[in-house]
Write an enzyme that holds these catalytic residues in place. Structure first.
Site, PDB file in Angstrom:
ATOM      1  N   TYR A  22       0.796  -1.230   0.000  1.00 14.54           N
ATOM      2  CA  TYR A  22       0.000   0.000   0.000  1.00 14.54           C
ATOM      3  C   TYR A  22       0.833   1.288   0.000  1.00 14.54           C
ATOM      4  O   TYR A  22       0.267   2.373   0.041  1.00 14.54           O
ATOM      5  CB  TYR A  22      -0.948  -0.001   1.207  1.00 14.54           C
ATOM      6  CG  TYR A  22      -1.915  -1.167   1.200  1.00 14.54           C
ATOM      7  CD1 TYR A  22      -2.866  -1.296   0.198  1.00 14.54           C
ATOM      8  CD2 TYR A  22      -1.866  -2.163   2.190  1.00 14.54           C
ATOM      9  CE1 TYR A  22      -3.752  -2.364   0.166  1.00 14.54           C
ATOM     10  CE2 TYR A  22      -2.743  -3.240   2.181  1.00 14.54           C
ATOM     11  CZ  TYR A  22      -3.683  -3.327   1.166  1.00 14.54           C
ATOM     12  OH  TYR A  22      -4.554  -4.388   1.132  1.00 14.54           O
ATOM     13  N   HIS A  97      -8.916   1.057  -6.085  1.00  9.91           N
ATOM     14  CA  HIS A  97      -8.128   0.187  -5.204  1.00  9.91           C
ATOM     15  C   HIS A  97      -6.657   0.496  -5.409  1.00  9.91           C
ATOM     16  O   HIS A  97      -6.194   0.603  -6.561  1.00  9.91           O
ATOM     17  CB  HIS A  97      -8.393  -1.292  -5.510  1.00  9.91           C
ATOM     18  CG  HIS A  97      -9.808  -1.654  -5.252  1.00  9.91           C
ATOM     19  ND1 HIS A  97     -10.314  -1.800  -3.983  1.00  9.91           N
ATOM     20  CD2 HIS A  97     -10.853  -1.834  -6.096  1.00  9.91           C
ATOM     21  CE1 HIS A  97     -11.606  -2.068  -4.063  1.00  9.91           C
ATOM     22  NE2 HIS A  97     -11.955  -2.086  -5.331  1.00  9.91           N
TER      23      HIS A  97
END
Ligand code: CA2
Length: 139
Positions: A22, A97
């Site tokens: 991430y 996402h």
């Protein structure tokens, strides 16, 4: 132009754990950079770990705002209610996402919200939020 950015569960932990998936920026750090790239846009940022609170926020902004950039996080793969909510509002929604959900576990390949959204961006990192903003600006 008013755009709501809505992040789902655990995205408040961005920048603190799993940087290989991430990245290492907190969302608040990225959000400052995003706002300075688009001075003509009024952004509103909301994050919750609670499904019903996300639905309340989508309903709140979903009739007046020009766009919603939504990362439903784990609820992407489980929430019929979020999908129903997106189908019920007027404001267009782009699903974002950070990671490529199609290159991870099987259960992440299923999204219960994608079909209700105008489009989906996945796997491009935080730049996905910027690309979704550009979509609304060019609409
Ligand atoms: O790639 C994405 O943006 C996801 O929506 C992130 C969700 C995951 O459940 C989706 O399948 C894909 C997870 C968000 C958790 O975020 C964390 C960030 C830092 C540390 C731990 C979790």
């Amino acid at each position: 132009m008013q755009i709501a950015i809505i992040n789902g569960p655990n995205l408040n932990l961005l920048g603190t754990r799993e940087p290989e998936i991430y990245g290492s920026l907190t969302f608040e750090q990225y959000f400052e950079a995003l706002k300075s790239k688009f001075p003509q846009v009024i952004f509103h940022y909301y994050q919750s770990n609670v499904e019903g609170e996300l639905i309340n926020e989508i309903q709140r902004v979903g009739f007046d705002f020009d766009g919603i950039v939504l990362n439903p996080a784990g609820y992407t793969h489980t929430s019929v209610a979020l999908g129903d909510c997106i189908a019920a509002i007027k404001t267009p929604v782009i699903e974002v996402h950070i990671s490529n959900i199609h290159a991870r576990e099987e259960f992440r390949k299923i999204s219960l919200v994608s079909a209700k959204c105008n489009g989906t961006i996945a796997g491009l990192g935080l730049i996905g939020y910027e690309l979704a903003t550009r979509y609304f600006l060019n609409k």
